[in-house]
Scaffold this active site. Sequence first.
Site, PDB file in Angstrom:
ATOM      1  N   PHE A 136     -16.731  -0.009 -10.226  1.00  0.00           N
ATOM      2  CA  PHE A 136     -17.021   0.581 -11.539  1.00  0.00           C
ATOM      3  C   PHE A 136     -16.002   1.675 -11.811  1.00  0.00           C
ATOM      4  N   HIS A 143     -10.013  13.228 -16.008  1.00  0.00           N
ATOM      5  CA  HIS A 143     -11.346  13.223 -16.628  1.00  0.00           C
ATOM      6  C   HIS A 143     -12.390  12.768 -15.621  1.00  0.00           C
ATOM      7  N   SER A 145     -15.855  14.999 -14.724  1.00  0.00           N
ATOM      8  CA  SER A 145     -17.152  15.343 -15.340  1.00  0.00           C
ATOM      9  C   SER A 145     -17.183  15.040 -16.828  1.00  0.00           C
ATOM     10  N   CYS A 246     -25.653   3.145 -17.300  1.00  0.00           N
ATOM     11  CA  CYS A 246     -25.579   2.573 -15.937  1.00  0.00           C
ATOM     12  C   CYS A 246     -25.814   3.681 -14.909  1.00  0.00           C
ATOM     13  N   ARG A 251     -28.128   6.858 -10.417  1.00  0.00           N
ATOM     14  CA  ARG A 251     -28.587   8.202 -10.013  1.00  0.00           C
ATOM     15  C   ARG A 251     -30.033   8.146  -9.513  1.00  0.00           C
ATOM     16  N   GLN A 287     -40.198  29.918  17.606  1.00  0.00           N
ATOM     17  CA  GLN A 287     -40.579  30.028  16.183  1.00  0.00           C
ATOM     18  C   GLN A 287     -39.415  29.732  15.239  1.00  0.00           C
ATOM     19  N   GLU A 371     -21.475  10.621  -9.272  1.00  0.00           N
ATOM     20  CA  GLU A 371     -22.585  10.318 -10.195  1.00  0.00           C
ATOM     21  C   GLU A 371     -23.052  11.566 -10.929  1.00  0.00           C
TER      22      GLU A 371
HETATM   23  P1  TGC Z   1     -22.859  13.400 -24.968  1.00  0.00           P
HETATM   24  O1  TGC Z   1     -22.304  13.705 -26.317  1.00  0.00           O
HETATM   25  O2  TGC Z   1     -23.955  14.252 -24.419  1.00  0.00           O
HETATM   26  O3  TGC Z   1     -23.340  11.886 -24.893  1.00  0.00           O
HETATM   27  C1  TGC Z   1     -22.537  10.811 -25.361  1.00  0.00           C
HETATM   28  C2  TGC Z   1     -23.449   9.642 -25.664  1.00  0.00           C
HETATM   29  O4  TGC Z   1     -24.065   9.214 -24.428  1.00  0.00           O
HETATM   30  C3  TGC Z   1     -25.490   9.317 -24.541  1.00  0.00           C
HETATM   31  N1  TGC Z   1     -25.976   9.726 -23.217  1.00  0.00           N
HETATM   32  C4  TGC Z   1     -26.604   8.898 -22.381  1.00  0.00           C
HETATM   33  N2  TGC Z   1     -26.981   7.617 -22.525  1.00  0.00           N
HETATM   34  C5  TGC Z   1     -27.613   7.039 -21.488  1.00  0.00           C
HETATM   35  N3  TGC Z   1     -27.851   7.691 -20.317  1.00  0.00           N
HETATM   36  C6  TGC Z   1     -27.481   8.984 -20.138  1.00  0.00           C
HETATM   37  N4  TGC Z   1     -27.707   9.601 -18.978  1.00  0.00           N
HETATM   38  C7  TGC Z   1     -26.832   9.645 -21.205  1.00  0.00           C
HETATM   39  N5  TGC Z   1     -26.314  10.884 -21.378  1.00  0.00           N
HETATM   40  C8  TGC Z   1     -25.792  10.923 -22.611  1.00  0.00           C
HETATM   41  C9  TGC Z   1     -25.723  10.349 -25.611  1.00  0.00           C
HETATM   42  O5  TGC Z   1     -26.990  10.195 -26.210  1.00  0.00           O
HETATM   43  C10 TGC Z   1     -24.606  10.024 -26.581  1.00  0.00           C
HETATM   44  O6  TGC Z   1     -24.949   8.865 -27.303  1.00  0.00           O
HETATM   45  P2  TGC Z   1     -24.491   8.684 -28.851  1.00  0.00           P
HETATM   46  O7  TGC Z   1     -25.105   7.394 -29.253  1.00  0.00           O
HETATM   47  O8  TGC Z   1     -25.052   9.890 -29.548  1.00  0.00           O
HETATM   48  O9  TGC Z   1     -22.999   8.671 -28.817  1.00  0.00           O
HETATM   49  O10 TGC Z   1     -21.625  13.353 -23.945  1.00  0.00           O
HETATM   50  P3  TGC Z   1     -20.713  14.515 -23.375  1.00  0.00           P
HETATM   51  O11 TGC Z   1     -19.301  14.041 -23.507  1.00  0.00           O
HETATM   52  O12 TGC Z   1     -21.079  15.844 -23.946  1.00  0.00           O
HETATM   53  O13 TGC Z   1     -21.054  14.490 -21.801  1.00  0.00           O
HETATM   54  C11 TGC Z   1     -22.314  14.727 -21.314  1.00  0.00           C
HETATM   55  C12 TGC Z   1     -22.284  14.725 -19.759  1.00  0.00           C
HETATM   56  C13 TGC Z   1     -21.440  15.863 -19.219  1.00  0.00           C
HETATM   57  C14 TGC Z   1     -23.714  14.914 -19.316  1.00  0.00           C
HETATM   58  C15 TGC Z   1     -21.744  13.372 -19.249  1.00  0.00           C
HETATM   59  O14 TGC Z   1     -20.415  13.181 -19.595  1.00  0.00           O
HETATM   60  C16 TGC Z   1     -21.882  13.216 -17.742  1.00  0.00           C
HETATM   61  O15 TGC Z   1     -22.927  12.791 -17.257  1.00  0.00           O
HETATM   62  N6  TGC Z   1     -20.799  13.523 -16.947  1.00  0.00           N
HETATM   63  C17 TGC Z   1     -20.791  13.251 -15.532  1.00  0.00           C
HETATM   64  C18 TGC Z   1     -19.859  12.087 -15.245  1.00  0.00           C
HETATM   65  C19 TGC Z   1     -20.348  11.232 -14.143  1.00  0.00           C
HETATM   66  O16 TGC Z   1     -21.486  11.264 -13.734  1.00  0.00           O
HETATM   67  N7  TGC Z   1     -19.479  10.365 -13.640  1.00  0.00           N
HETATM   68  C20 TGC Z   1     -19.851   9.436 -12.644  1.00  0.00           C
HETATM   69  C21 TGC Z   1     -18.776   8.413 -12.423  1.00  0.00           C
HETATM   70  S1  TGC Z   1     -19.347   6.974 -11.560  1.00  0.00           S
HETATM   71  C22 TGC Z   1     -19.619   7.475 -10.000  1.00  0.00           C
HETATM   72  O17 TGC Z   1     -19.534   8.602  -9.639  1.00  0.00           O
HETATM   73  C23 TGC Z   1     -19.996   6.396  -9.062  1.00  0.00           C
HETATM   74  S2  TGC Z   1     -20.202   6.906  -7.423  1.00  0.00           S
HETATM   75  C24 TGC Z   1     -20.925   5.474  -6.903  1.00  0.00           C
HETATM   76  C25 TGC Z   1     -21.296   5.417  -5.498  1.00  0.00           C
HETATM   77  O18 TGC Z   1     -20.410   5.272  -4.645  1.00  0.00           O
HETATM   78  O19 TGC Z   1     -22.543   5.425  -5.241  1.00  0.00           O
HETATM   79  P1  FAD Z   2     -14.323  17.879 -12.022  1.00  0.00           P
HETATM   80  O1  FAD Z   2     -14.954  17.277 -13.217  1.00  0.00           O
HETATM   81  O2  FAD Z   2     -12.892  18.292 -12.114  1.00  0.00           O
HETATM   82  O3  FAD Z   2     -15.200  19.154 -11.594  1.00  0.00           O
HETATM   83  C1  FAD Z   2     -14.728  20.158 -10.694  1.00  0.00           C
HETATM   84  C2  FAD Z   2     -15.784  21.276 -10.650  1.00  0.00           C
HETATM   85  O4  FAD Z   2     -15.926  21.832 -11.967  1.00  0.00           O
HETATM   86  C3  FAD Z   2     -17.159  20.763 -10.231  1.00  0.00           C
HETATM   87  O5  FAD Z   2     -17.795  21.699  -9.433  1.00  0.00           O
HETATM   88  C4  FAD Z   2     -17.902  20.629 -11.560  1.00  0.00           C
HETATM   89  O6  FAD Z   2     -19.312  20.775 -11.424  1.00  0.00           O
HETATM   90  C5  FAD Z   2     -17.299  21.780 -12.344  1.00  0.00           C
HETATM   91  N1  FAD Z   2     -17.402  21.564 -13.794  1.00  0.00           N
HETATM   92  C6  FAD Z   2     -16.863  20.558 -14.534  1.00  0.00           C
HETATM   93  N2  FAD Z   2     -17.208  20.681 -15.827  1.00  0.00           N
HETATM   94  C7  FAD Z   2     -18.023  21.778 -15.897  1.00  0.00           C
HETATM   95  C8  FAD Z   2     -18.741  22.398 -16.953  1.00  0.00           C
HETATM   96  N3  FAD Z   2     -18.724  21.909 -18.194  1.00  0.00           N
HETATM   97  N4  FAD Z   2     -19.453  23.512 -16.669  1.00  0.00           N
HETATM   98  C9  FAD Z   2     -19.519  24.003 -15.411  1.00  0.00           C
HETATM   99  N5  FAD Z   2     -18.871  23.444 -14.364  1.00  0.00           N
HETATM  100  C10 FAD Z   2     -18.146  22.342 -14.609  1.00  0.00           C
HETATM  101  N6  FAD Z   2     -16.178   7.556 -10.096  1.00  0.00           N
HETATM  102  C11 FAD Z   2     -16.243   6.316 -10.668  1.00  0.00           C
HETATM  103  O7  FAD Z   2     -15.997   6.155 -11.864  1.00  0.00           O
HETATM  104  N7  FAD Z   2     -16.577   5.226  -9.922  1.00  0.00           N
HETATM  105  C12 FAD Z   2     -16.849   5.311  -8.593  1.00  0.00           C
HETATM  106  O8  FAD Z   2     -17.164   4.304  -7.954  1.00  0.00           O
HETATM  107  C13 FAD Z   2     -16.771   6.593  -7.962  1.00  0.00           C
HETATM  108  N8  FAD Z   2     -16.948   6.703  -6.613  1.00  0.00           N
HETATM  109  C14 FAD Z   2     -16.704   7.904  -6.005  1.00  0.00           C
HETATM  110  C15 FAD Z   2     -16.708   7.977  -4.606  1.00  0.00           C
HETATM  111  C16 FAD Z   2     -16.425   9.178  -3.970  1.00  0.00           C
HETATM  112  C17 FAD Z   2     -16.360   9.231  -2.478  1.00  0.00           C
HETATM  113  C18 FAD Z   2     -16.194  10.357  -4.727  1.00  0.00           C
HETATM  114  C19 FAD Z   2     -15.944  11.665  -4.060  1.00  0.00           C
HETATM  115  C20 FAD Z   2     -16.180  10.284  -6.119  1.00  0.00           C
HETATM  116  C21 FAD Z   2     -16.419   9.057  -6.770  1.00  0.00           C
HETATM  117  N9  FAD Z   2     -16.327   8.947  -8.166  1.00  0.00           N
HETATM  118  C22 FAD Z   2     -16.415   7.710  -8.770  1.00  0.00           C
HETATM  119  C23 FAD Z   2     -15.902  10.087  -8.964  1.00  0.00           C
HETATM  120  C24 FAD Z   2     -17.000  11.099  -9.254  1.00  0.00           C
HETATM  121  O9  FAD Z   2     -17.908  10.611 -10.184  1.00  0.00           O
HETATM  122  C25 FAD Z   2     -16.312  12.371  -9.757  1.00  0.00           C
HETATM  123  O10 FAD Z   2     -15.665  12.954  -8.649  1.00  0.00           O
HETATM  124  C26 FAD Z   2     -17.300  13.356 -10.368  1.00  0.00           C
HETATM  125  O11 FAD Z   2     -17.827  12.849 -11.588  1.00  0.00           O
HETATM  126  C27 FAD Z   2     -16.655  14.732 -10.638  1.00  0.00           C
HETATM  127  O12 FAD Z   2     -15.414  14.624 -11.229  1.00  0.00           O
HETATM  128  P2  FAD Z   2     -14.148  15.421 -10.606  1.00  0.00           P
HETATM  129  O13 FAD Z   2     -14.088  15.119  -9.165  1.00  0.00           O
HETATM  130  O14 FAD Z   2     -12.980  15.097 -11.449  1.00  0.00           O
HETATM  131  O15 FAD Z   2     -14.515  16.945 -10.741  1.00  0.00           O
END
Ligand code: TGC
Ligand code: FAD
Length: 392
Positions: A136, A143, A145, A246, A251, A287, A371
Amino acid sequence: MAPDQFQAPDYFLLDDLLNEEHKLVRDASREWVKREVSPIIEDAAQAAKFPEHLLAGLAEIGAFGPYIPEEYGGAGLDQISYGLIMQEIERGDSGIRSTASVQSSLVMYPIWKYGNEDQKQKYLPKLASGELIGCFGLTEPNHGSNPGGMETKFRDAGDHYVLNGAKLWISNSPFADIAIVWAKNEEGRIHGLIVERGMEGFSTPETHHKWSLRASATGELIFDNVKVPKENLLPNKSGLGAPLGCLDSARYGIAWGVIGAAMDCYDTALRYAKERSQFGKPIAGFQLQQKKLAEMITEITKAQLLTWRLGVLRNENKATSAQISMAKRNNVEMALNIAREARQVLGAMGITGDYSIMRHMMNLESVITYEGTHDIHLLITGMDITGIPAFK
Ligand code: TGC
Ligand code: FAD
């Protein structure tokens, strides 16, 4: 590594809240982890190699698409069973759970929810059986967070699209057969595309030297003028809400998964504390050690209750994204704190690969970041209770 003597803690008799199917699924996963994962996982982590031979077993226990309907090859289970499978796998290792999370919630889920019937028939049964493995691609170099700012883009070139850009930190990318890639079209709208290994201009270099999730393969996705057939676009949802939808499912699975890691650390520390003597008595009799162990079981029990309730809400389609964020954030921090405390109970032995604790601790440093980071999930709760987004 020492033999796996895991005894699952259930301080508040939560088994009474599970039905027969939940227990059956949980016990089969637990047995599989003990038999197949525990004996090899330490060597895999030390060698920084994903144990690919586990893929068939993961498919067999229903870890690939637990809640995807059986007509598409999934296990057709409910959300509690899905959570319990994640808990048991992560009891073994967060990296193995990562593979299952990505396959189920980040690859099968978007095809099931946003794909057309042809795409579902073509990919889902093979993903469920492990014949195909997916990854994914959301995160980019600039980009993480803030995925809404993504730069990866595609343009319409008549009978196909042309995709350019890069993703990094992508679990499973080095060996995945397909990638769900999030990219912007010419109008700047985010869409999901199914990119297949072998497409010209598509490469997946591995990321090395991780101290965390060493038994999971992580890499990049690079798109250099990749021609993607038009039928590979997921037609039924676009915008940032599509990938974020997704993430809700993944999560939720993590909230359960990390309880498994915490249970393993607690169980290991409890057994060690009863067996290890200093100053003429078991260290479990001091303890200060009891404080650590008592607080661990208290926190595990609270997380179990929170997560079980979230599962009930998910089964009733009532769970909100913010509730999922709270559970992911709370439970990962809980597990990481328990791993750190449990490591201390083992003294020097705690830093060795003879015990699982240090590996769990290192793994959880990724889980607290991916995530959605710990801070981002706090801001999601903040936004939910105040109505004011504090991201920007
Ligand atoms: P924002 O304007 O708040 O939202 C944009 C649109 O998205 C909708 N939305 C959601 N829909 C479904 N589920 C959710 N949890 C949703 N959160 C928001 C929202 O309603 C809106 O829809 P629409 O129709 O109005 O356009 O977006 P923003 O740009 O201000 O960002 C909000 C924020 C910071 C919470 C979001 O960008 C975020 O969650 N950032 C974190 C990124 C993240 O989690 N990345 C993960 C990458 S994948 C990964 O890490 C896989 S690891 C896998 C593994 O190995 O297990
Ligand atoms: P950044 O976004 O640069 O954040 C750095 C720091 O700044 C963090 O502490 C964060 O909390 C803080 N920060 C950022 N924005 C704000 C704010 N607005 N206010 C306050 N603090 C803030 N991604 C995928 O798409 N697919 C995957 O399969 C996937 N697998 C992963 C596997 C591993 C082992 C790891 C480590 C990461 C993976 N990721 C994947 C990426 C992961 O989702 C990102 O690392 C995560 O979303 C954070 O992004 P970043 O590392 O760029 O940190």
